[in-house]
Motif scaffolding. Structure first.
Motif, PDB file in Angstrom:
ATOM      1  N   UNK A 289       9.197 -16.558 -47.304  1.00 13.45           N
ATOM      2  CA  UNK A 289       8.981 -17.311 -46.068  1.00 13.45           C
ATOM      3  C   UNK A 289       7.635 -18.038 -46.084  1.00 13.45           C
ATOM      4  N   UNK A 290       6.658 -17.420 -46.672  1.00 10.07           N
ATOM      5  CA  UNK A 290       5.324 -18.008 -46.720  1.00 10.07           C
ATOM      6  C   UNK A 290       5.308 -19.290 -47.558  1.00 10.07           C
ATOM      7  N   UNK A 291       6.018 -19.236 -48.692  1.00  7.95           N
ATOM      8  CA  UNK A 291       6.094 -20.425 -49.549  1.00  7.95           C
ATOM      9  C   UNK A 291       6.806 -21.565 -48.820  1.00  7.95           C
ATOM     10  N   UNK A 292       7.832 -21.215 -48.051  1.00  8.05           N
ATOM     11  CA  UNK A 292       8.529 -22.230 -47.268  1.00  8.05           C
ATOM     12  C   UNK A 292       7.643 -22.782 -46.167  1.00  8.05           C
ATOM     13  N   UNK A 293       7.013 -21.894 -45.404  1.00  7.03           N
ATOM     14  CA  UNK A 293       6.184 -22.330 -44.269  1.00  7.03           C
ATOM     15  C   UNK A 293       5.073 -23.281 -44.716  1.00  7.03           C
ATOM     16  N   UNK A 294       4.477 -22.951 -45.848  1.00  8.88           N
ATOM     17  CA  UNK A 294       3.370 -23.764 -46.361  1.00  8.88           C
ATOM     18  C   UNK A 294       3.865 -25.184 -46.658  1.00  8.88           C
ATOM     19  N   UNK A 295       5.001 -25.279 -47.326  1.00 13.66           N
ATOM     20  CA  UNK A 295       5.561 -26.587 -47.675  1.00 13.66           C
ATOM     21  C   UNK A 295       6.013 -27.328 -46.420  1.00 13.66           C
ATOM     22  N   UNK A 296       6.612 -26.592 -45.482  1.00 15.11           N
ATOM     23  CA  UNK A 296       7.133 -27.233 -44.265  1.00 15.11           C
ATOM     24  C   UNK A 296       5.996 -27.754 -43.384  1.00 15.11           C
ATOM     25  N   UNK A 297       4.934 -26.989 -43.286  1.00  9.29           N
ATOM     26  CA  UNK A 297       3.786 -27.402 -42.488  1.00  9.29           C
ATOM     27  C   UNK A 297       3.171 -28.689 -43.061  1.00  9.29           C
ATOM     28  N   UNK A 298       3.064 -28.739 -44.377  1.00  9.76           N
ATOM     29  CA  UNK A 298       2.523 -29.940 -45.024  1.00  9.76           C
ATOM     30  C   UNK A 298       3.451 -31.138 -44.762  1.00  9.76           C
ATOM     31  N   UNK A 299       4.764 -30.909 -44.912  1.00  9.15           N
ATOM     32  CA  UNK A 299       5.725 -31.997 -44.657  1.00  9.15           C
ATOM     33  C   UNK A 299       5.609 -32.489 -43.224  1.00  9.15           C
ATOM     34  N   UNK A 300       5.433 -31.558 -42.296  1.00  3.71           N
ATOM     35  CA  UNK A 300       5.317 -31.921 -40.877  1.00  3.71           C
ATOM     36  C   UNK A 300       4.092 -32.821 -40.661  1.00  3.71           C
ATOM     37  N   UNK A 301       2.976 -32.427 -41.234  1.00  2.00           N
ATOM     38  CA  UNK A 301       1.748 -33.222 -41.066  1.00  2.00           C
ATOM     39  C   UNK A 301       1.882 -34.580 -41.750  1.00  2.00           C
ATOM     40  N   UNK A 302       2.491 -34.585 -42.924  1.00  2.00           N
ATOM     41  CA  UNK A 302       2.688 -35.845 -43.658  1.00  2.00           C
ATOM     42  C   UNK A 302       3.525 -36.810 -42.815  1.00  2.00           C
ATOM     43  N   UNK A 303       4.597 -36.288 -42.205  1.00  2.00           N
ATOM     44  CA  UNK A 303       5.463 -37.201 -41.460  1.00  2.00           C
ATOM     45  C   UNK A 303       4.878 -37.599 -40.108  1.00  2.00           C
ATOM     46  N   UNK A 304       3.965 -36.794 -39.584  1.00  2.00           N
ATOM     47  CA  UNK A 304       3.202 -37.252 -38.408  1.00  2.00           C
ATOM     48  C   UNK A 304       2.374 -38.484 -38.794  1.00  2.00           C
ATOM     49  N   UNK A 305       1.704 -38.396 -39.934  1.00  2.00           N
ATOM     50  CA  UNK A 305       0.874 -39.525 -40.387  1.00  2.00           C
ATOM     51  C   UNK A 305       1.753 -40.721 -40.744  1.00  2.00           C
ATOM     52  N   UNK A 306       2.866 -40.472 -41.425  1.00  3.36           N
ATOM     53  CA  UNK A 306       3.795 -41.561 -41.767  1.00  3.36           C
ATOM     54  C   UNK A 306       4.242 -42.290 -40.495  1.00  3.36           C
ATOM     55  N   UNK A 307       4.525 -41.532 -39.457  1.00  7.83           N
ATOM     56  CA  UNK A 307       4.985 -42.124 -38.210  1.00  7.83           C
ATOM     57  C   UNK A 307       3.885 -42.990 -37.583  1.00  7.83           C
ATOM     58  N   UNK A 308       2.658 -42.503 -37.612  1.00  7.41           N
ATOM     59  CA  UNK A 308       1.530 -43.277 -37.065  1.00  7.41           C
ATOM     60  C   UNK A 308       1.335 -44.558 -37.887  1.00  7.41           C
ATOM     61  N   UNK A 309       1.438 -44.438 -39.191  1.00  8.31           N
ATOM     62  CA  UNK A 309       1.292 -45.622 -40.044  1.00  8.31           C
ATOM     63  C   UNK A 309       2.369 -46.650 -39.727  1.00  8.31           C
ATOM     64  N   UNK A 310       3.616 -46.203 -39.632  1.00 11.27           N
ATOM     65  CA  UNK A 310       4.701 -47.147 -39.332  1.00 11.27           C
ATOM     66  C   UNK A 310       4.494 -47.795 -37.964  1.00 11.27           C
ATOM     67  N   UNK A 311       4.127 -46.976 -36.972  1.00  8.39           N
ATOM     68  CA  UNK A 311       3.919 -47.508 -35.621  1.00  8.39           C
ATOM     69  C   UNK A 311       2.806 -48.546 -35.608  1.00  8.39           C
ATOM     70  N   UNK A 312       1.723 -48.278 -36.331  1.00  6.59           N
ATOM     71  CA  UNK A 312       0.578 -49.205 -36.344  1.00  6.59           C
ATOM     72  C   UNK A 312       0.972 -50.549 -36.934  1.00  6.59           C
ATOM     73  N   UNK A 313       2.025 -50.553 -37.740  1.00  7.35           N
ATOM     74  CA  UNK A 313       2.436 -51.783 -38.423  1.00  7.35           C
ATOM     75  C   UNK A 313       3.720 -52.362 -37.835  1.00  7.35           C
ATOM     76  N   UNK A 314       4.176 -51.807 -36.708  1.00  6.95           N
ATOM     77  CA  UNK A 314       5.474 -52.223 -36.137  1.00  6.95           C
ATOM     78  C   UNK A 314       6.592 -52.135 -37.164  1.00  6.95           C
ATOM     79  N   UNK A 315       6.527 -51.093 -37.960  1.00  9.04           N
ATOM     80  CA  UNK A 315       7.521 -50.888 -39.013  1.00  9.04           C
ATOM     81  C   UNK A 315       8.402 -49.719 -38.565  1.00  9.04           C
ATOM     82  N   UNK A 316       9.329 -50.034 -37.690  1.00  9.86           N
ATOM     83  CA  UNK A 316      10.138 -48.967 -37.110  1.00  9.86           C
ATOM     84  C   UNK A 316      11.567 -49.049 -37.611  1.00  9.86           C
ATOM     85  N   UNK A 317      12.116 -47.900 -37.938  1.00 12.37           N
ATOM     86  CA  UNK A 317      13.490 -47.858 -38.454  1.00 12.37           C
ATOM     87  C   UNK A 317      14.448 -47.334 -37.387  1.00 12.37           C
TER      88      UNK A 317
END
Lengths: 317, 317
Positions: A289-317
C-alpha cells in the motif's frame, strides 16, 4: 504470476509487454483492440494470449492487471471501467486529460482500496531519477532548466494535412500532454509542488500545442520546462545550486548525471520500461500500500500542476 | 585617428579601449571618472590620456568619440550630453533603460544627422553572428531556444547583503538588462520583430530579475530566451528548421556554429570587442550613414522588444 491484459496495440504497448515479461512477474493473457487483426497481429509478435474486440469481454476475462495505452482522451474512462471490473490498472502517461477525470479515479480507488492504479511515468522508477532526487533533496536549489523536445514521427503526416491522435485536441494531444508531463514529473518529484505555474504554448492549427515553455515559481527559485513535438533538441537539462550545475542528458532520458565536470552516475537501459514494470508488479503482488500511495500522491500533484498549466494557456480538453 | 574619451573605468572599458586601439583607428585621449584616482589608475594601465572628474570639462575636450560604460541608468543621459557636445557616441549595452530614453536619443540624432550613436552590442559584429544570420534568412524557421546565463562575479556580494549596481533597480540592473539583451539582439536580428513578447522573471529581493524566461511569438513559430545572473548554465543555444537544428555555444558567445553534427564555422576571438570597434570606426571615419542606419534601426527594434518584455513583467525603471 500476474495475468496482464492490454488495451492498445502500438509500439509502446509492445515495449511495455516486453518489459513486463522480462520482470518474470507478468504473463500476457488478453489483448484488446477494436480491430481483430490488430489484436491478433500483436499476439503473433509478442506472446500467446486471447484477442478481444469487445471491452466487456476483455474486462470480464481473468486478467489481474490492465495496461492502457489508448489515445489520451480515453485513458480515464477505460481506467474507471477496469477498476469497476475489479482489475488493477497501469495507465500510460498522461493518466488523465482533465482535473475532473483525476477526481473520479481518486474516488473510485477510495471505494476499492484493494485495487491499485499506476500512471506509467517510466523515468520516475529509474535509478538515475533517484540520483537526481537525492541531489535536489540534499542541496540548496536555485533553479532548473528542463528540456524534452523531439520531432514526432507523426509530424510529417500532420504537415501533410492529416490529424494523428498526438496532434488532435479531441484526443487530448499536444506537446505538454505527451512529453511535457515528463518534465512536470521531474519538477514535482524533485522540487515539490510550485506556488504558481504558467504555460506559454505555441499552438498548431489543430488547436494543440506543438511546443511550449512552462515556468514554475517556487518562491526562492524558478524552474523552466521546455517541451515540443515539432523540432529536435539535444539540449541537456540543468539544475542549479549556487555556482554548481547538475546536468542530465535531457529531463526524461537520464543516462548520465554530472555535477559540473564530475560524472555522478551513468545507466544504459536495454528496455527503459523495466524499472516501472518491476515496481508495479512488486507493489501489486506484495500488496504494498505504501508503494502505491507514494506513486498516487505524486501523480495527484503532477496532475494538479498539469491542470494549472493547461488553464493558464487556455488549453482545455 | 579618432580621439576616444571614455566614461567608466571598469574591466569592460579596459577591454573596449584595448580593442579600439588594436583597430589602429582610435587613440585614447580622455578618461572620465568621478574619482581622480580611478581615472589616473585606468590611464596608468592602458595609455597616456587626460583624466577628468568634471563631465563638462571631459565633454569640452577635443575627443571625437565618447564611449560610455557607466551604470545602465546613466547611459542615456550621458549619451545625450555627449551628443549635445557634438561627439559621436558608443554606449555599452543596454543603451537605454526606458522606451522614453530611446525616443530622446532618436530625436537628438535627428537634429544632428552628422553625429553617430552606436550601442556596443558586441556579438552582432562578429563573423559567426553573420553565419547564423545567413542561415535564418535562408532557411525555414520553426523556433529557437537561446540561452545566456552566468553566475555574476557580483552575486556573492549581493548574497552577503550588499547591492552592486548590476543587482540594483535604481541603476536599471538585472538579468534581462545585462545578459538578456544579447538574446533580444539575436532574436530581432535573426528572426525580426516578434508579434508579441512576454517575460517571466524571477525577482530578487532588491526588485531586479535574477533570472527569467522570455517567449517571443512570431506567428508561425516561437522563440524562447533564457537568461540569468545567479546560476551557471552551459546550455548551448538552438535554432530549429524542420528536423534540423543549428547549434551555437550559447547565444552571446558564438565560437562554434553547427548544423546537426556538421560544423559550419568556428571562430576564436582574442578580444571579442574588436569587431564592433572596427565597425564603429569605419562608419564614423568613412561617414557611412548606411552602416549607422542599419545599426540604429536594429537597436530601435531591440529596445522596442526590451520595453515590451519589461512591461509584461512589471519591470519598470
Amino acid at each position: 504470476m500476474l495475468k496482464l491484459g492490454v488495451i492498445g496495440t502500438g509500439w509502446i504497448t509492445k515495449q511495455f509487454v516486453a518489459a513486463a515479461r522480462a520482470t518474470n512477474a507478468f504473463e500476457l493473457t488478453a489483448v484488446y483492440s477494436r480491430h481483430e487483426e490488430s489484436a491478433q497481429s500483436f499476439i503473433d509478435q509478442t506472446a500467446p494470449a486471447t484477442a478481444y474486440t469487445k471491452m466487456d469481454d476483455f474486462l470480464g476475462s481473468d486478467v489481474d492487471v490492465v495496461y492502457i495505452a489508448s489515445p489520451n482522451s480515453l485513458h480515464a474512462s477505460q481506467a474507471l471501467a477496469a477498476l469497476d471490473a475489479d482489475k488493477h490498472v497501469i495507465v500510460e502517461k498522461p493518466l488523465v486529460a482533465t482535473a475532473m477525470e483525476f477526481e473520479k479515479l481518486d474516488e473510485a480507488l477510495r471505494k476499492k482500496p484493494q485495487l491499485y492504479l499506476f500512471e506509467a511515468a517510466r523515468h520516475v522508477y529509474e535509478h538515475n531519477f533517484q540520483v537526481v532526487n537525492d541531489f535536489t533533496h540534499r542541496q540548496q536549489i536555485d533553479g532548473a532548466t528542463l528540456t524534452y523536445m523531439k520531432y514526432s514521427s507523426k509530424y510529417d503526416a500532420f504537415l501533410a494535412g492529416k490529424l494523428p491522435n498526438v496532434f488532435n485536441p479531441e484526443f487530448a494531444g499536444g506537446a505538454l500532454m505527451d512529453l511535457g508531463i515528463y518534465l512536470v514529473y521531474d519538477a514535482v518529484a524533485w522540487f515539490g509542488v510550485p506556488d504558481n505555474a504558467v504555460y506559454l504554448p505555441h499552438f498548431l492549427k489543430s488547436g494543440v500545442d506543438g511546443d511550449g515553455v512552462a515556468r514554475l515559481d517556487y518562491g526562492d527559485f524558478s524552474v523552466t520546462l521546455i517541451t515540443g513535438k515539432t523540432t529536435n533538441s539535444s539540449l541537456p537539462s540543468e539544475i542549479y545550486s549556487g555556482r554548481q550545475t547538475l546536468t542530465m542528458d535531457n529531463a526524461a532520458e537520464l543516462e548520465t548525471i554530472k555535477l559540473d565536470d564530475q560524472v555522478l552516475s551513468t545507466e544504459k537501459l536495454a528496455n527503459p520500461m523495466e524499472a516501472e514494470a518491476a515496481y508495479f508488479a512488486k507493489a501489486i503482488t506484495g500488496q504494498d500500500r505504501n508503494a502505491f500511495d507514494k506513486a498516487w500522491q505524486l501523480a495527484k500533484e503532477v496532475h494538479q500542476v498539469m491542470s494549472i498549466l493547461r488553464t493558464s494557456a487556455n488549453l482545455d480538453f
